[in-house]
Scaffold this motif. Structure first.
Motif, PDB file in Angstrom:
ATOM      1  N   ASN A 222       0.823  -1.211   0.000  1.00 52.30           N
ATOM      2  CA  ASN A 222       0.000   0.000   0.000  1.00 52.30           C
ATOM      3  C   ASN A 222       0.856   1.260   0.000  1.00 52.30           C
ATOM      4  O   ASN A 222       0.490   2.256  -0.620  1.00 52.30           O
ATOM      5  CB  ASN A 222      -0.961   0.007   1.187  1.00 52.30           C
ATOM      6  CG  ASN A 222      -2.087  -0.993   1.015  1.00 52.30           C
ATOM      7  OD1 ASN A 222      -2.416  -1.390  -0.104  1.00 52.30           O
ATOM      8  ND2 ASN A 222      -2.666  -1.420   2.124  1.00 52.30           N
ATOM      9  N   MET A 223       1.982   1.217   0.696  1.00 52.18           N
ATOM     10  CA  MET A 223       2.893   2.377   0.695  1.00 52.18           C
ATOM     11  C   MET A 223       3.390   2.655  -0.718  1.00 52.18           C
ATOM     12  O   MET A 223       3.501   3.800  -1.133  1.00 52.18           O
ATOM     13  CB  MET A 223       4.098   2.125   1.610  1.00 52.18           C
ATOM     14  CG  MET A 223       3.801   2.234   3.066  1.00 52.18           C
ATOM     15  SD  MET A 223       5.224   1.796   4.086  1.00 52.18           S
ATOM     16  CE  MET A 223       6.452   2.942   3.511  1.00 52.18           C
ATOM     17  N   HIS A 224       3.665   1.598  -1.439  1.00 56.47           N
ATOM     18  CA  HIS A 224       4.175   1.736  -2.806  1.00 56.47           C
ATOM     19  C   HIS A 224       3.113   2.299  -3.737  1.00 56.47           C
ATOM     20  O   HIS A 224       3.417   3.075  -4.638  1.00 56.47           O
ATOM     21  CB  HIS A 224       4.655   0.364  -3.308  1.00 56.47           C
ATOM     22  CG  HIS A 224       5.113   0.374  -4.721  1.00 56.47           C
ATOM     23  ND1 HIS A 224       6.253   1.013  -5.113  1.00 56.47           N
ATOM     24  CD2 HIS A 224       4.570  -0.160  -5.838  1.00 56.47           C
ATOM     25  CE1 HIS A 224       6.405   0.885  -6.418  1.00 56.47           C
ATOM     26  NE2 HIS A 224       5.399   0.169  -6.878  1.00 56.47           N
ATOM     27  N   ARG A 225       1.860   1.941  -3.510  1.00 57.57           N
ATOM     28  CA  ARG A 225       0.766   2.393  -4.375  1.00 57.57           C
ATOM     29  C   ARG A 225       0.327   3.802  -4.071  1.00 57.57           C
ATOM     30  O   ARG A 225      -0.232   4.484  -4.914  1.00 57.57           O
ATOM     31  CB  ARG A 225      -0.425   1.462  -4.203  1.00 57.57           C
ATOM     32  CG  ARG A 225      -0.204   0.116  -4.806  1.00 57.57           C
ATOM     33  CD  ARG A 225      -1.475  -0.717  -4.719  1.00 57.57           C
ATOM     34  NE  ARG A 225      -1.125  -2.102  -4.881  1.00 57.57           N
ATOM     35  CZ  ARG A 225      -1.320  -3.034  -3.973  1.00 57.57           C
ATOM     36  NH1 ARG A 225      -1.901  -2.755  -2.839  1.00 57.57           N
ATOM     37  NH2 ARG A 225      -0.960  -4.279  -4.203  1.00 57.57           N
ATOM     38  N   ARG A 226       0.525   4.242  -2.828  1.00 62.43           N
ATOM     39  CA  ARG A 226       0.037   5.545  -2.383  1.00 62.43           C
ATOM     40  C   ARG A 226       0.839   6.646  -3.052  1.00 62.43           C
ATOM     41  O   ARG A 226       2.065   6.601  -3.110  1.00 62.43           O
ATOM     42  CB  ARG A 226       0.208   5.642  -0.865  1.00 62.43           C
ATOM     43  CG  ARG A 226      -0.588   6.754  -0.254  1.00 62.43           C
ATOM     44  CD  ARG A 226      -0.506   6.739   1.266  1.00 62.43           C
ATOM     45  NE  ARG A 226      -0.459   5.402   1.813  1.00 62.43           N
ATOM     46  CZ  ARG A 226       0.253   5.065   2.878  1.00 62.43           C
ATOM     47  NH1 ARG A 226       0.966   5.951   3.495  1.00 62.43           N
ATOM     48  NH2 ARG A 226       0.252   3.835   3.330  1.00 62.43           N
ATOM     49  N   PRO A 227       0.186   7.690  -3.569  1.00 61.42           N
ATOM     50  CA  PRO A 227       0.925   8.808  -4.166  1.00 61.42           C
ATOM     51  C   PRO A 227       1.766   9.509  -3.100  1.00 61.42           C
ATOM     52  O   PRO A 227       1.368   9.585  -1.938  1.00 61.42           O
ATOM     53  CB  PRO A 227      -0.155   9.743  -4.712  1.00 61.42           C
ATOM     54  CG  PRO A 227      -1.453   9.245  -4.193  1.00 61.42           C
ATOM     55  CD  PRO A 227      -1.253   7.877  -3.620  1.00 61.42           C
TER      56      PRO A 227
END
Length: 158
Positions: free
Chosen positions: A147-152
């Motif tokens: 999720n950290m990677h996907r979050r802008p």
């Protein structure tokens, strides 16, 4: 047991799970890099960090910055730099503007090895995360990483 004790116990369990996840990932990547490229995780990390430097103001990292980036003491980082320099993967030279400063650059051989090793590192990371995601204790941490990677990225100062 008080509520605070319970919260600390939960926090400690979370920390143990995070430590376990880190250890498993690092060990898996270490085996992959060692067998395919004769590189340790730390050596790969150092080459990667140093390859991102650039010429010009603020472009070269001080040894303390390099040590912080690869999560080693300054003395351990210096030994690691020496080992990679002996293998022809790095070179050191004196800073033109501050004779006390020593810069470290990745050689052409180091850049070539890093380029060869990057897919191995990335594949091993994906494999280790997939394996960890199957463990109920580690799955929430893997999900948080994904999720950290996907979050802008947040705007500066936000």
């Amino acid at each position: 047991m008080t509520a605070t004790d319970s919260a600390l116990t939960g926090l400690a369990q979370g920390w143990c799970a995070l430590s376990l996840l880190h250890g498993r990932i690092e060990a898996h990547i270490e085996r992959a890099l060692q067998s395919a490229h004769d590189l340790s995780v730390r050596e790969y990390s150092l080459l990667d960090v140093l390859s991102r430097q650039h010429d010009g103001p603020g472009g070269h990292l001080q040894m303390k910055q390099v040590a912080d980036a690869v999560v080693l003491s300054q003395s351990a980082t210096t030994r690691l730099v020496t080992r990679l320099e002996d293998r022809g993967l790095l070179s050191r030279y004196i800073c033109d503007t501050d004779r006390r400063g020593i810069y470290t650059d990745v050689s052409e051989a180091g850049l070539a090895l890093l380029a060869q090793a990057r897919p191995t590192n990335d594949r091993a990371l994906r494999e280790a995360l997939a394996s960890a995601a199957a463990d109920p204790e580690l799955a929430p941490l893997v999900e948080a990483l994904e999720n950290m990677h996907r979050r802008p990225a947040a705007a500066p100062g936000a």
